[in-house]
Design a protein around this motif. Sequence first.
Motif, PDB file in Angstrom:
ATOM      1  N   ASP A  33       1.004  -0.730  -0.025  1.00 49.98           N
ATOM      2  CA  ASP A  33      -0.453  -0.039   0.171  1.00 49.98           C
ATOM      3  C   ASP A  33       0.883   0.978  -0.511  1.00 49.98           C
ATOM      4  O   ASP A  33       0.405   2.229   0.262  1.00 49.98           O
ATOM      5  N   MET A  34       2.205   1.428  -0.266  1.00 49.19           N
ATOM      6  CA  MET A  34       3.211   2.281  -0.017  1.00 49.19           C
ATOM      7  C   MET A  34       3.033   3.205  -2.075  1.00 49.19           C
ATOM      8  O   MET A  34       3.481   2.937  -2.618  1.00 49.19           O
ATOM      9  N   GLU A  35       2.419   4.149  -1.288  1.00 45.83           N
ATOM     10  CA  GLU A  35       2.276   5.062  -2.106  1.00 45.83           C
ATOM     11  C   GLU A  35       3.141   5.450  -3.104  1.00 45.83           C
ATOM     12  O   GLU A  35       4.372   5.394  -2.509  1.00 45.83           O
ATOM     13  N   GLY A  36       3.161   5.567  -4.860  1.00 49.05           N
ATOM     14  CA  GLY A  36       4.101   4.864  -5.347  1.00 49.05           C
ATOM     15  C   GLY A  36       4.839   3.807  -5.202  1.00 49.05           C
ATOM     16  O   GLY A  36       6.034   4.542  -6.973  1.00 49.05           O
ATOM     17  N   CYS A  37       5.122   3.498  -5.070  1.00 49.41           N
ATOM     18  CA  CYS A  37       5.483   1.789  -4.932  1.00 49.41           C
ATOM     19  C   CYS A  37       5.289   1.046  -6.560  1.00 49.41           C
ATOM     20  O   CYS A  37       4.253   0.128  -6.069  1.00 49.41           O
ATOM     21  N   LYS A  69      11.190   7.059   5.467  1.00 50.26           N
ATOM     22  CA  LYS A  69      10.973   8.064   6.396  1.00 50.26           C
ATOM     23  C   LYS A  69       9.135   7.432   7.212  1.00 50.26           C
ATOM     24  O   LYS A  69       9.010   7.525   8.134  1.00 50.26           O
ATOM     25  N   ASN A  70       9.094   6.278   6.261  1.00 50.71           N
ATOM     26  CA  ASN A  70       7.315   5.585   6.778  1.00 50.71           C
ATOM     27  C   ASN A  70       8.060   4.730   7.806  1.00 50.71           C
ATOM     28  O   ASN A  70       9.033   4.326   8.308  1.00 50.71           O
ATOM     29  N   GLU A  71       7.207   4.810   9.075  1.00 48.40           N
ATOM     30  CA  GLU A  71       7.482   3.840  10.518  1.00 48.40           C
ATOM     31  C   GLU A  71       7.549   2.599  10.029  1.00 48.40           C
ATOM     32  O   GLU A  71       8.514   2.321  11.094  1.00 48.40           O
ATOM     33  N   LYS A  72       6.666   1.939   9.405  1.00 49.85           N
ATOM     34  CA  LYS A  72       7.050   0.442   9.542  1.00 49.85           C
ATOM     35  C   LYS A  72       8.691   0.577   8.701  1.00 49.85           C
ATOM     36  O   LYS A  72       9.009  -0.826   8.823  1.00 49.85           O
ATOM     37  N   VAL A  73       9.256   0.934   7.420  1.00 50.34           N
ATOM     38  CA  VAL A  73       9.860   0.551   6.857  1.00 50.34           C
ATOM     39  C   VAL A  73      11.052   1.190   7.478  1.00 50.34           C
ATOM     40  O   VAL A  73      11.950   0.136   7.857  1.00 50.34           O
ATOM     41  N   LEU A  74      10.919   1.965   8.372  1.00 50.94           N
ATOM     42  CA  LEU A  74      12.522   2.313   9.771  1.00 50.94           C
ATOM     43  C   LEU A  74      12.283   1.006  10.448  1.00 50.94           C
ATOM     44  O   LEU A  74      13.560   0.597  11.139  1.00 50.94           O
ATOM     45  N   GLU A  75      10.936   0.301  10.503  1.00 50.35           N
ATOM     46  CA  GLU A  75      11.081  -0.339  11.769  1.00 50.35           C
ATOM     47  C   GLU A  75      12.418  -1.675  11.981  1.00 50.35           C
ATOM     48  O   GLU A  75      12.773  -2.270  11.967  1.00 50.35           O
ATOM     49  N   LEU A  76      11.473  -2.275  10.264  1.00 49.62           N
ATOM     50  CA  LEU A  76      12.380  -2.850   9.479  1.00 49.62           C
ATOM     51  C   LEU A  76      13.255  -3.156   9.006  1.00 49.62           C
ATOM     52  O   LEU A  76      13.928  -4.448   9.010  1.00 49.62           O
ATOM     53  N   ILE A  77      13.906  -2.215   8.954  1.00 46.55           N
ATOM     54  CA  ILE A  77      15.144  -1.652   8.988  1.00 46.55           C
ATOM     55  C   ILE A  77      15.904  -1.872   9.676  1.00 46.55           C
ATOM     56  O   ILE A  77      17.212  -2.945  10.512  1.00 46.55           O
ATOM     57  N   GLY A  78      15.315  -1.570  11.225  1.00 45.99           N
ATOM     58  CA  GLY A  78      15.900  -2.048  12.581  1.00 45.99           C
ATOM     59  C   GLY A  78      15.913  -3.191  13.285  1.00 45.99           C
ATOM     60  O   GLY A  78      17.202  -3.354  13.780  1.00 45.99           O
ATOM     61  N   ARG A  79      15.470  -3.836  12.729  1.00 43.92           N
ATOM     62  CA  ARG A  79      15.554  -5.425  12.898  1.00 43.92           C
ATOM     63  C   ARG A  79      16.306  -6.375  12.388  1.00 43.92           C
ATOM     64  O   ARG A  79      16.439  -7.094  12.838  1.00 43.92           O
ATOM     65  N   CYS A  80      16.404  -5.756  11.188  1.00 42.17           N
ATOM     66  CA  CYS A  80      17.505  -6.346   9.875  1.00 42.17           C
ATOM     67  C   CYS A  80      19.184  -6.086  10.394  1.00 42.17           C
ATOM     68  O   CYS A  80      19.800  -6.731   9.868  1.00 42.17           O
TER      69      CYS A  80
END
Length: 100
Positions: A33-37, A69-80
Amino acid sequence: MSKFAMFGKLTAHEGKREELAEMMLASSATLNDMEGCIYYILHAAEDDPNDLWITELWESQEFHAASLKNEKVLELIGRCRHLIAGGSAVKVRPLGGKGF
């Protein structure tokens, strides 16, 4: 605005590629659902057991920047992050072809 594409390479720590891929794929719904992807595809390298390749196409470079800058993307980056030994990216300008 013109389309924006990128080829990314992630190198996992020795023996951690599958775990990294699983984490990334489990979170791939974030991009649905990411706009523009337009597409974001994860690939396992055939010639290196630690490398993952990513191909992505966005409506514009601005949409791509916003995704980081998306919160969910930033969380994924942190977990990985602890699974990643290194990475690189090549920005390209799509010209056309099948699926474009």
